[in-house]
Scaffold this motif. Structure first.
Motif, PDB file in Angstrom:
ATOM      1  N   LEU A 164     -12.122   9.598  11.866  1.00 50.03           N
ATOM      2  CA  LEU A 164     -11.052   8.826  11.237  1.00 50.03           C
ATOM      3  C   LEU A 164     -10.512   9.543  10.001  1.00 50.03           C
ATOM      4  CD1 LEU A 164     -12.440   5.181  11.469  1.00 50.03           C
ATOM      5  CD2 LEU A 164     -11.149   6.506  13.160  1.00 50.03           C
ATOM      6  N   PRO A 165      -9.333   9.117   9.501  1.00 50.86           N
ATOM      7  CA  PRO A 165      -8.794   9.702   8.270  1.00 50.86           C
ATOM      8  C   PRO A 165      -9.773   9.537   7.104  1.00 50.86           C
ATOM      9  CG  PRO A 165      -7.121   8.391   9.399  1.00 50.86           C
ATOM     10  CD  PRO A 165      -8.409   8.141  10.113  1.00 50.86           C
ATOM     11  N   SER A 166      -9.674  10.414   6.146  1.00 55.09           N
ATOM     12  CA  SER A 166     -10.567  10.404   4.990  1.00 55.09           C
ATOM     13  C   SER A 166     -10.552   9.038   4.287  1.00 55.09           C
ATOM     14  CB  SER A 166     -10.149  11.490   3.996  1.00 55.09           C
ATOM     15  OG  SER A 166     -10.949  11.452   2.844  1.00 55.09           O
ATOM     16  N   ASN A 211       1.103  -7.177  18.253  1.00 58.31           N
ATOM     17  CA  ASN A 211       1.260  -5.784  17.858  1.00 58.31           C
ATOM     18  C   ASN A 211       0.193  -4.889  18.478  1.00 58.31           C
ATOM     19  OD1 ASN A 211       3.231  -6.717  16.025  1.00 58.31           O
ATOM     20  ND2 ASN A 211       1.711  -6.960  14.409  1.00 58.31           N
ATOM     21  N   VAL A 212       0.534  -3.621  18.575  1.00 58.75           N
ATOM     22  CA  VAL A 212      -0.431  -2.548  18.829  1.00 58.75           C
ATOM     23  C   VAL A 212      -0.256  -1.565  17.679  1.00 58.75           C
ATOM     24  CG1 VAL A 212      -1.064  -0.608  20.314  1.00 58.75           C
ATOM     25  CG2 VAL A 212      -0.363  -2.792  21.336  1.00 58.75           C
ATOM     26  N   THR A 213      -1.345  -1.166  17.049  1.00 57.58           N
ATOM     27  CA  THR A 213      -1.262  -0.257  15.907  1.00 57.58           C
ATOM     28  C   THR A 213      -1.871   1.095  16.264  1.00 57.58           C
ATOM     29  OG1 THR A 213      -1.426  -2.117  14.360  1.00 57.58           O
ATOM     30  CG2 THR A 213      -1.839   0.074  13.475  1.00 57.58           C
ATOM     31  N   THR A 214      -1.137   2.158  15.981  1.00 58.61           N
ATOM     32  CA  THR A 214      -1.651   3.510  16.200  1.00 58.61           C
ATOM     33  C   THR A 214      -1.902   4.181  14.857  1.00 58.61           C
ATOM     34  OG1 THR A 214       0.534   4.567  16.302  1.00 58.61           O
ATOM     35  CG2 THR A 214      -0.374   3.708  18.365  1.00 58.61           C
ATOM     36  N   VAL A 215      -2.971   4.969  14.805  1.00 54.39           N
ATOM     37  CA  VAL A 215      -3.345   5.696  13.588  1.00 54.39           C
ATOM     38  C   VAL A 215      -3.512   7.170  13.939  1.00 54.39           C
ATOM     39  CG1 VAL A 215      -5.021   5.898  11.709  1.00 54.39           C
ATOM     40  CG2 VAL A 215      -4.570   3.649  12.734  1.00 54.39           C
ATOM     41  N   GLN A 216      -2.776   8.035  13.261  1.00 53.70           N
ATOM     42  CA  GLN A 216      -2.903   9.469  13.487  1.00 53.70           C
ATOM     43  C   GLN A 216      -4.272   9.953  12.990  1.00 53.70           C
ATOM     44  OE1 GLN A 216      -0.558  11.465  15.004  1.00 53.70           O
ATOM     45  NE2 GLN A 216       0.675   9.626  15.378  1.00 53.70           N
ATOM     46  N   PRO A 275       6.131  -0.398   1.905  1.00 53.10           N
ATOM     47  CA  PRO A 275       6.315   0.008   3.304  1.00 53.10           C
ATOM     48  C   PRO A 275       6.072   1.488   3.567  1.00 53.10           C
ATOM     49  CG  PRO A 275       8.077  -1.466   2.601  1.00 53.10           C
ATOM     50  CD  PRO A 275       7.294  -1.121   1.372  1.00 53.10           C
ATOM     51  N   ALA A 276       6.259   2.338   2.566  1.00 49.28           N
ATOM     52  CA  ALA A 276       6.107   3.772   2.782  1.00 49.28           C
ATOM     53  C   ALA A 276       4.653   4.177   2.994  1.00 49.28           C
ATOM     54  CB  ALA A 276       6.680   4.548   1.593  1.00 49.28           C
ATOM     55  N   ILE A 277       3.709   3.347   2.592  1.00 52.12           N
ATOM     56  CA  ILE A 277       2.290   3.727   2.685  1.00 52.12           C
ATOM     57  C   ILE A 277       1.852   3.936   4.126  1.00 52.12           C
ATOM     58  CG2 ILE A 277      -0.075   2.939   2.286  1.00 52.12           C
ATOM     59  CD1 ILE A 277       0.809   1.788  -0.351  1.00 52.12           C
ATOM     60  N   PRO A 278       2.086   2.978   5.042  1.00 45.23           N
ATOM     61  CA  PRO A 278       1.671   3.230   6.430  1.00 45.23           C
ATOM     62  C   PRO A 278       2.295   4.493   7.015  1.00 45.23           C
ATOM     63  CG  PRO A 278       2.224   0.930   6.121  1.00 45.23           C
ATOM     64  CD  PRO A 278       2.660   1.650   4.880  1.00 45.23           C
ATOM     65  N   VAL A 279       3.551   4.761   6.681  1.00 44.89           N
ATOM     66  CA  VAL A 279       4.226   5.953   7.186  1.00 44.89           C
ATOM     67  C   VAL A 279       3.519   7.203   6.677  1.00 44.89           C
ATOM     68  CG1 VAL A 279       6.385   7.271   7.175  1.00 44.89           C
ATOM     69  CG2 VAL A 279       6.435   4.772   7.361  1.00 44.89           C
ATOM     70  N   ALA A 280       3.184   7.204   5.394  1.00 39.37           N
ATOM     71  CA  ALA A 280       2.509   8.361   4.801  1.00 39.37           C
ATOM     72  C   ALA A 280       1.134   8.583   5.411  1.00 39.37           C
ATOM     73  CB  ALA A 280       2.387   8.167   3.286  1.00 39.37           C
ATOM     74  N   LEU A 281       0.501   7.515   5.853  1.00 36.32           N
ATOM     75  CA  LEU A 281      -0.836   7.606   6.437  1.00 36.32           C
ATOM     76  C   LEU A 281      -0.808   7.857   7.941  1.00 36.32           C
ATOM     77  CD1 LEU A 281      -2.584   4.658   4.534  1.00 36.32           C
ATOM     78  CD2 LEU A 281      -2.997   7.101   4.220  1.00 36.32           C
ATOM     79  N   GLY A 282       0.375   7.895   8.526  1.00 35.01           N
ATOM     80  CA  GLY A 282       0.475   8.095   9.965  1.00 35.01           C
ATOM     81  C   GLY A 282       0.101   6.861  10.756  1.00 35.01           C
ATOM     82  N   ILE A 283       0.400   5.697  10.204  1.00 39.67           N
ATOM     83  CA  ILE A 283       0.103   4.423  10.869  1.00 39.67           C
ATOM     84  C   ILE A 283       1.403   3.811  11.372  1.00 39.67           C
ATOM     85  CG2 ILE A 283      -0.795   2.078  10.559  1.00 39.67           C
ATOM     86  CD1 ILE A 283      -2.667   3.214   8.430  1.00 39.67           C
ATOM     87  N   ASN A 284       1.435   3.446  12.632  1.00 41.64           N
ATOM     88  CA  ASN A 284       2.639   2.876  13.231  1.00 41.64           C
ATOM     89  C   ASN A 284       2.293   1.584  13.948  1.00 41.64           C
ATOM     90  OD1 ASN A 284       5.299   2.607  14.106  1.00 41.64           O
ATOM     91  ND2 ASN A 284       4.962   3.831  15.954  1.00 41.64           N
ATOM     92  N   THR A 285       3.040   0.536  13.683  1.00 41.06           N
ATOM     93  CA  THR A 285       2.827  -0.745  14.330  1.00 41.06           C
ATOM     94  C   THR A 285       3.912  -0.978  15.373  1.00 41.06           C
ATOM     95  OG1 THR A 285       1.782  -1.686  12.361  1.00 41.06           O
ATOM     96  CG2 THR A 285       2.590  -3.233  13.993  1.00 41.06           C
ATOM     97  N   LEU A 286       3.509  -1.033  16.640  1.00 38.09           N
ATOM     98  CA  LEU A 286       4.420  -1.292  17.750  1.00 38.09           C
ATOM     99  C   LEU A 286       4.413  -2.788  18.032  1.00 38.09           C
ATOM    100  CD1 LEU A 286       3.123   1.613  20.026  1.00 38.09           C
ATOM    101  CD2 LEU A 286       5.069   1.677  18.457  1.00 38.09           C
ATOM    102  N   GLY A 342      -2.358   2.307  -2.586  1.00 41.20           N
ATOM    103  CA  GLY A 342      -2.824   1.049  -1.996  1.00 41.20           C
ATOM    104  C   GLY A 342      -3.588   1.316  -0.715  1.00 41.20           C
ATOM    105  N   THR A 343      -3.894   0.274   0.014  1.00 43.79           N
ATOM    106  CA  THR A 343      -4.680   0.397   1.242  1.00 43.79           C
ATOM    107  C   THR A 343      -4.028  -0.414   2.352  1.00 43.79           C
ATOM    108  OG1 THR A 343      -6.750   0.700   0.035  1.00 43.79           O
ATOM    109  CG2 THR A 343      -6.935  -0.066   2.301  1.00 43.79           C
ATOM    110  N   VAL A 344      -4.068   0.120   3.555  1.00 46.24           N
ATOM    111  CA  VAL A 344      -3.608  -0.622   4.727  1.00 46.24           C
ATOM    112  C   VAL A 344      -4.838  -1.209   5.412  1.00 46.24           C
ATOM    113  CG1 VAL A 344      -2.533  -0.475   7.000  1.00 46.24           C
ATOM    114  CG2 VAL A 344      -1.544   0.767   5.078  1.00 46.24           C
ATOM    115  N   LEU A 345      -4.818  -2.506   5.628  1.00 43.65           N
ATOM    116  CA  LEU A 345      -5.893  -3.198   6.336  1.00 43.65           C
ATOM    117  C   LEU A 345      -5.354  -3.633   7.695  1.00 43.65           C
ATOM    118  CD1 LEU A 345      -8.719  -4.459   6.403  1.00 43.65           C
ATOM    119  CD2 LEU A 345      -7.733  -6.511   5.363  1.00 43.65           C
TER     120      LEU A 345
END
Length: 205
Positions: free
Chosen positions: A118-120, A31-36, A9-20, A144-147
């Motif tokens: 987009l992020p690197s 859901n709506v997903t935001t990516v920093q 679960p910490a991976i999306p947080v570290a990547l600035g990804i939030n699922t509303l 890991g990777t978030v898809l």
């Protein structure tokens, strides 16, 4: 929604990804997903209505500079987002753009055009064999990777109730991680080609 290839679960947080998320009384939702983004602002994947405070919730993560329609179906509230954030670029897959234009959406750009923002390491993925123009986004992390996907996968873990819950189970939308009957019927034009392409994309992420 977002499918965490590495179930940490910490991976999306570290990547600035939030699922509303939004869910109704039956337990069904979306859901709506935001990516920093590195230069500031956010990418909003699947701009959908989450209730009266939708725009407030999305804006809390930062002003969107990219709005992504993940396929031809997720467009009903797209214009509300475009009016709220007119400076944002709206993107979709090359397969979805002609269909979205027929629904009245103008000024759409191919997802490839915003790749430098987009992020690197982030990449767009367009499974073959779909008629909906489904497009995915992967964002890598050292663990890991978030898809982030549109309708290709469902992963509803909360209970679903009533008539809607019955229909969702009948169509194999719930429970848990799965590819639904609705996706096969409404989004796929070539099942064999889509399955092979989707599996190859997931394995190579």
């Amino acid at each position: 929604g977002s499918l965490h290839v590495a179930d940490i679960p910490a991976i999306p947080v570290a990547l600035g990804i939030n699922t509303l998320t939004y869910s109704d009384s039956s337990g069904w939702g979306w859901n709506v997903t935001t990516v920093q983004l590195p230069a500031g602002g956010t990418l909003v994947y699947s701009p959908s209505w989450l209730g009266p405070k939708t725009l407030e919730r999305v804006g809390a993560d930062g002003d969107p500079t990219i709005l992504c329609a993940p396929n031809m179906y997720h467009h009903i509230t797209l214009e509300r987002f475009r009016k709220r954030w007119p400076q944002a670029v709206t993107v979709a897959s090359k397969g979805a753009i002609p269909r979205l234009e027929k629904k009245g959406h103008r000024g759409l750009r191919p997802v490839e055009e915003v790749l430098p923002q987009l992020p690197s390491g982030a990449r767009w993925h367009e499974p073959e064999g779909t008629k909906s123009g489904e497009v995915w986004l992967s964002v890598p992390h050292e663990q890991g990777t978030v898809l982030i996907v549109g309708d290709a996968f469902f992963h509803v873990t909360r209970p679903t109730r009533g008539l809607i819950g019955f229909m969702l189970r009948l169509l194999k939308v719930v429970p848990g991680l799965r590819i639904s009957t609705t996706y096969r019927l409404l989004a796929v034009s070539d099942v064999t080609r889509c399955r092979a392409s989707s599996l190859a994309l997931v394995r190579n992420i």
